[in-house]
Design a protein around this motif. Structure first.
Motif, PDB file in Angstrom:
ATOM      1  N   MET A   1       1.112  -1.165  -0.119  1.00 18.37           N
ATOM      2  CA  MET A   1       0.114   0.012   0.138  1.00 18.37           C
ATOM      3  C   MET A   1       0.860   1.340   0.138  1.00 18.37           C
ATOM      4  N   ASN A   2       0.543   2.183  -0.766  1.00 18.60           N
ATOM      5  CA  ASN A   2       1.410   3.271  -1.107  1.00 18.60           C
ATOM      6  C   ASN A   2       0.564   4.596  -0.549  1.00 18.60           C
ATOM      7  N   ILE A   3       1.288   5.339   0.507  1.00 18.49           N
ATOM      8  CA  ILE A   3       0.685   6.608   0.910  1.00 18.49           C
ATOM      9  C   ILE A   3       1.477   7.561   0.525  1.00 18.49           C
ATOM     10  N   LEU A   4       0.946   8.858  -0.051  1.00 16.05           N
ATOM     11  CA  LEU A   4       1.618  10.123  -0.344  1.00 16.05           C
ATOM     12  C   LEU A   4       1.192  10.977   0.869  1.00 16.05           C
ATOM     13  N   GLY A   5       2.148  11.690   1.228  1.00 19.83           N
ATOM     14  CA  GLY A   5       1.640  12.712   2.245  1.00 19.83           C
ATOM     15  C   GLY A   5       2.127  13.815   1.734  1.00 19.83           C
ATOM     16  N   ILE A   6       1.474  15.128   1.823  1.00 14.69           N
ATOM     17  CA  ILE A   6       1.866  16.432   1.414  1.00 14.69           C
ATOM     18  C   ILE A   6       1.454  17.670   2.222  1.00 14.69           C
ATOM     19  N   ASN A   7       2.162  18.625   2.194  1.00 16.76           N
ATOM     20  CA  ASN A   7       2.108  19.725   2.835  1.00 16.76           C
ATOM     21  C   ASN A   7       1.958  20.903   1.696  1.00 16.76           C
ATOM     22  N   ALA A   8       0.675  21.560   1.349  1.00 12.10           N
ATOM     23  CA  ALA A   8       0.588  22.435   0.328  1.00 12.10           C
ATOM     24  C   ALA A   8       0.001  23.592   0.770  1.00 12.10           C
ATOM     25  N   TYR A   9       0.150  24.758   0.102  1.00 13.37           N
ATOM     26  CA  TYR A   9      -0.224  26.027   0.228  1.00 13.37           C
ATOM     27  C   TYR A   9      -0.183  26.585   1.668  1.00 13.37           C
ATOM     28  N   HIS A  10       1.171  26.363   2.250  1.00 13.56           N
ATOM     29  CA  HIS A  10       1.783  26.779   3.195  1.00 13.56           C
ATOM     30  C   HIS A  10       2.911  27.048   3.278  1.00 13.56           C
ATOM     31  N   GLY A  11       4.027  27.445   4.187  1.00 13.41           N
ATOM     32  CA  GLY A  11       5.286  27.343   4.021  1.00 13.41           C
ATOM     33  C   GLY A  11       6.004  26.039   4.042  1.00 13.41           C
ATOM     34  N   ASP A  12       7.054  25.917   3.222  1.00  8.86           N
ATOM     35  CA  ASP A  12       7.790  24.669   3.240  1.00  8.86           C
ATOM     36  C   ASP A  12       7.154  23.683   2.871  1.00  8.86           C
ATOM     37  N   VAL A  13       6.474  23.896   1.566  1.00  5.07           N
ATOM     38  CA  VAL A  13       5.549  22.622   0.958  1.00  5.07           C
ATOM     39  C   VAL A  13       6.512  21.417   0.902  1.00  5.07           C
ATOM     40  N   SER A  14       6.004  20.179   0.863  1.00  8.25           N
ATOM     41  CA  SER A  14       6.933  18.991   0.720  1.00  8.25           C
ATOM     42  C   SER A  14       6.006  17.777   0.533  1.00  8.25           C
ATOM     43  N   ALA A  15       6.766  16.525   0.299  1.00 13.71           N
ATOM     44  CA  ALA A  15       6.005  15.607  -0.015  1.00 13.71           C
ATOM     45  C   ALA A  15       6.679  14.245   0.587  1.00 13.71           C
ATOM     46  N   VAL A  16       6.281  13.396   1.106  1.00 11.64           N
ATOM     47  CA  VAL A  16       6.697  12.020   1.320  1.00 11.64           C
ATOM     48  C   VAL A  16       6.082  10.801   0.909  1.00 11.64           C
ATOM     49  N   LEU A  17       6.647   9.647   0.643  1.00 12.89           N
ATOM     50  CA  LEU A  17       6.000   8.580   0.435  1.00 12.89           C
ATOM     51  C   LEU A  17       6.331   7.398   1.516  1.00 12.89           C
ATOM     52  N   VAL A  18       5.150   6.730   1.739  1.00 18.15           N
ATOM     53  CA  VAL A  18       5.373   5.708   2.847  1.00 18.15           C
ATOM     54  C   VAL A  18       4.644   4.228   2.103  1.00 18.15           C
ATOM     55  N   ARG A  19       5.516   3.428   1.986  1.00 13.06           N
ATOM     56  CA  ARG A  19       4.973   1.980   1.517  1.00 13.06           C
ATOM     57  C   ARG A  19       4.908   0.848   2.418  1.00 13.06           C
ATOM     58  N   ASP A  20       3.528   0.580   2.698  1.00 14.33           N
ATOM     59  CA  ASP A  20       3.448  -0.618   3.688  1.00 14.33           C
ATOM     60  C   ASP A  20       4.028  -0.197   5.089  1.00 14.33           C
ATOM     61  N   GLY A  21       3.932   0.965   5.600  1.00 13.69           N
ATOM     62  CA  GLY A  21       4.071   1.600   6.640  1.00 13.69           C
ATOM     63  C   GLY A  21       5.715   1.883   7.027  1.00 13.69           C
ATOM     64  N   GLN A  22       6.434   1.915   6.047  1.00 15.64           N
ATOM     65  CA  GLN A  22       7.813   2.143   5.687  1.00 15.64           C
ATOM     66  C   GLN A  22       8.123   3.373   5.111  1.00 15.64           C
ATOM     67  N   LEU A  23       8.636   4.361   5.562  1.00 15.49           N
ATOM     68  CA  LEU A  23       9.153   5.616   4.689  1.00 15.49           C
ATOM     69  C   LEU A  23      10.137   5.348   3.799  1.00 15.49           C
ATOM     70  N   VAL A  24       9.722   5.890   2.380  1.00 18.42           N
ATOM     71  CA  VAL A  24      10.550   5.485   1.547  1.00 18.42           C
ATOM     72  C   VAL A  24      11.321   6.735   0.709  1.00 18.42           C
ATOM     73  N   ALA A  25      10.514   7.836   0.845  1.00 17.09           N
ATOM     74  CA  ALA A  25      11.170   8.938   0.316  1.00 17.09           C
ATOM     75  C   ALA A  25      10.494  10.325   0.979  1.00 17.09           C
ATOM     76  N   ALA A  26      11.330  11.338   1.115  1.00 13.06           N
ATOM     77  CA  ALA A  26      10.708  12.685   1.554  1.00 13.06           C
ATOM     78  C   ALA A  26      11.556  13.734   1.221  1.00 13.06           C
TER      79      ALA A  26
END
Length: 585
Positions: A1-26
């Motif tokens: 399962m792939n979950i994308l997390g994002i911070n948008a329309y605020h300061g320091d916008v960013s993205a992360v990807l979590v696969r099966d509960g493990q952080l893969v990228a940020a």
């Protein structure tokens, strides 16, 4: 399962990807856009996360967005009725809400999903629970008190929670307009530092002064029972609409948040870019003292409420490393965890893990032990960048060597550090968060008393009062710092032992402190080997470490590292296995 997390329309916008509960990228969007603290939508960060994970656009199952426009609507309405804020504040908020409301369409566009394609499920995660989740759900603690302190997000400035296993319960919120982050921001602006995120400059300036105006600045905040507080709003104008806040695509813009009454209390505000005088140093010292007293008041209230011995901390105020290093001294908490992107960038991380743990009810199985979650570049990419800049490299008589044996490479670089050279060090995956942690770093000898001035005037071109950090072998930190604990994220300041201050003057701040990063072989083997090689040559298990940039976001691409190297007076650049040395004209 792939979950994308994002911070948008605020300061320091960013993205992360979590696969099966493990952080893969940020990763933060600023590294691609080359605009510090960039706001807007993190399109390039999202695409980079998918590329790092090897995930296709249609393989994202869930997206956690660290905003919830519907949060606390009745409080917002009641505040508007009672205070009737100015039209500028209303229009700014309305424009931001419209952009936030269109986030599902922006996600589909960033992912490259065609009309009719399978769409991920979007979850709106309130800003502060995202902060809280960003630290507890990646911490090594099965149970802890959790605190987030920042400016504002979704009408909240401070929140408390208790985390147990795969769940956490929010137990307290401090609402707009009262905020410790706004207290620090107001004085930061008063001192003439007007850019978004300039608070760290004031923290660096504070040790040069004595807190002569602590009594006056204390008038801006009242500490209430049970760890609560409130601002004296007569010194502020963020709640009246007098301070515009813009989170559009580009650099965040904040209007002046302090009122004229602050100048009647402290005297005229410093003009930006004017000379910093002892008066400003004293005000910075006073602010830091008042902030620390208030922050420890909050944390002591949290401890009294929860009786937990472990603390997970987040929010922009968790970047105040001076205060962080004193938490165990001034509160009953014995263990503290802060992940490296504790500001708004980290809410993307929290949103993703909130979905995994709180929404989907999955078990925890990830602990963030290092901060290297961004893109990396192989030798082929480095060679391509070097070839493209060959005329410029030749013009500066640069010698290029490829050295594949790590021990040979680190021995050569350690010798250059010991000889007083300044090194650009570009290795592996880019760091997550604001700190350079040994993969996108400028390195130097901490024993040289003049090294801080050399780097500030010849390379970084920044204010002279800002300190440089030590990276130290984890097994040796207590030999050099008082009361320190391992911290791979460079988020806590400790006193340098008195007998060591003359040994490492370049990383010892004016008050005798240092913001240390501990380095172990498991977290960053090549960096650990380099520092070990430096110790063999110098007897000191430390290198001076500052971010690889020059008034810009930390370098992302090999080409950006080369640009910074060539336009400054760095002596050596190490791009992976490639050693680039400037020659004499």
């Amino acid at each position: 399962m792939n979950i994308l997390g994002i911070n948008a329309y605020h300061g320091d916008v960013s993205a992360v990807l979590v696969r099966d509960g493990q952080l893969v990228a940020a990763v933060e969007e600023e590294r691609f856009r080359r605009i510090k603290h960039v706001a807007g939508f993190p399109t390039q960060a999202i695409r980079a996360c998918l590329e790092m994970a090897g995930v296709g656009p249609g393989e994202i199952d869930h997206v956690g967005v660290s905003r919830n426009p519907k949060a606390h609507l009745w409080r917002k309405a009641l505040f508007a009725l009672r205070n009737r804020p100015g039209g500028g504040m209303v229009s700014d908020r309305a424009a931001n809400y419209r952009k936030v409301g269109a986030i599902p369409e922006a996600i589909a566009d960033a992912l490259g999903l065609e009309a009719g394609a399978r769409q991920p499920t979007v979850h709106w995660v309130e800003h502060h629970p995202a902060h809280l989740a960003s630290t507890f759900f990646v911490s090594p603690f099965d149970e802890a008190a959790i605190c987030a302190i920042d400016g504002f997000g979704d009408f909240v400035s401070t929140s408390w929670a208790v985390g147990k296993g795969s769940s956490m319960d929010v137990i307290h919120r401090t609402f707009f307009p009262h905020s410790l982050g706004l207290l620090y921001l107001a004085i930061t602006q008063y001192l003439g530092f007007m850019n978004f995120g300039d608070e760290f400059k004031v923290m660096g300036l504070a040790p040069y002064g004595t807190p002569d105006t602590e009594k006056e600045i204390s008038q801006l905040i009242r500490l209430l029972p049970d760890g609560q507080f409130e601002l004296d709003l007569s010194y502020f104008q963020h709640h009246t609409g007098g301070a515009s806040m813009t989170w559009d695509d580009g650099e965040p813009k904040l209007g002046r948040v302090f009122s004229d009454k602050l100048e009647r209390l402290l005297g005229p505000a410093r003009a930006p870019r004017s000379t910093v005088t002892p008066r400003e140093e004293a005000i910075a010292a006073s602010l830091q003292a008042v902030f620390e007293k208030a922050a420890f008041h909050v944390l002591n209230g949290l401890h009294a409420r929860t009786r937990q011995s472990r603390l997970c901390l987040a929010g922009g105020c968790a970047m105040n490393s001076v205060a962080n290093g004193k938490i165990r001294q001034h509160t009953p908490f014995s263990d503290v965890y802060i992940q490296p992107a504790s500001g708004d960038n980290g809410t993307a991380l929290g949103a993703a893990f909130w979905v995994w743990n709180q929404v989907l009810g999955q078990r925890r199985g990830f602990v963030m032990k290092h901060g290297y979650w961004g893109p990396e570049f192989d030798d082929r990419a480095v060679e391509s960048a070097l070839t493209a800049r060959q005329p410029d490299l030749a013009a500066q008589h640069c010698e290029i060597r490829r050295i594949d044996a790590t021990d040979t490479l680190t021995d050569i670089v350690a010798a250059r550090i010991a000889d007083g050279d300044v090194i650009g060090w570009f290795q592996g995956r880019m760091e997550w968060g604001a700190r350079a942690l040994g993969n996108r770093s400028i390195l130097a000898d901490p024993r040289r008393a003049d090294m801080r001035e050399i780097i500030n005037t010849k390379i970084k071109f920044r204010e002279k009062f800002r300190p440089f950090a030590p990276s130290i072998l984890e097994e040796r930190h207590q030999e050099y710092f008082c009361g320190s604990v391992p911290d791979p994220f460079m988020l806590q300041v400790y006193p340098v032992r008195t007998e060591k201050r003359s040994v490492v003057p370049a990383i010892t701040h004016v008050d005798g402190s240092g913001r240390l990063q501990t380095v172990n072989r498991e977290g960053n083997a090549r960096y650990w080997e380099l520092i070990s090689a430096v110790e063999r040559r110098t007897g000191v298990p430390i290198v001076l470490n500052t971010s690889f940039n020059e008034n810009e976001p930390i370098v992302h691409l090999p080409a950006e590292a080369l640009d910074c190297f060539l336009r400054t007076r760095m002596d050596v650049l190490v791009l992976g296995n490639h050693l680039v040395t400037k020659g004499s004209a």
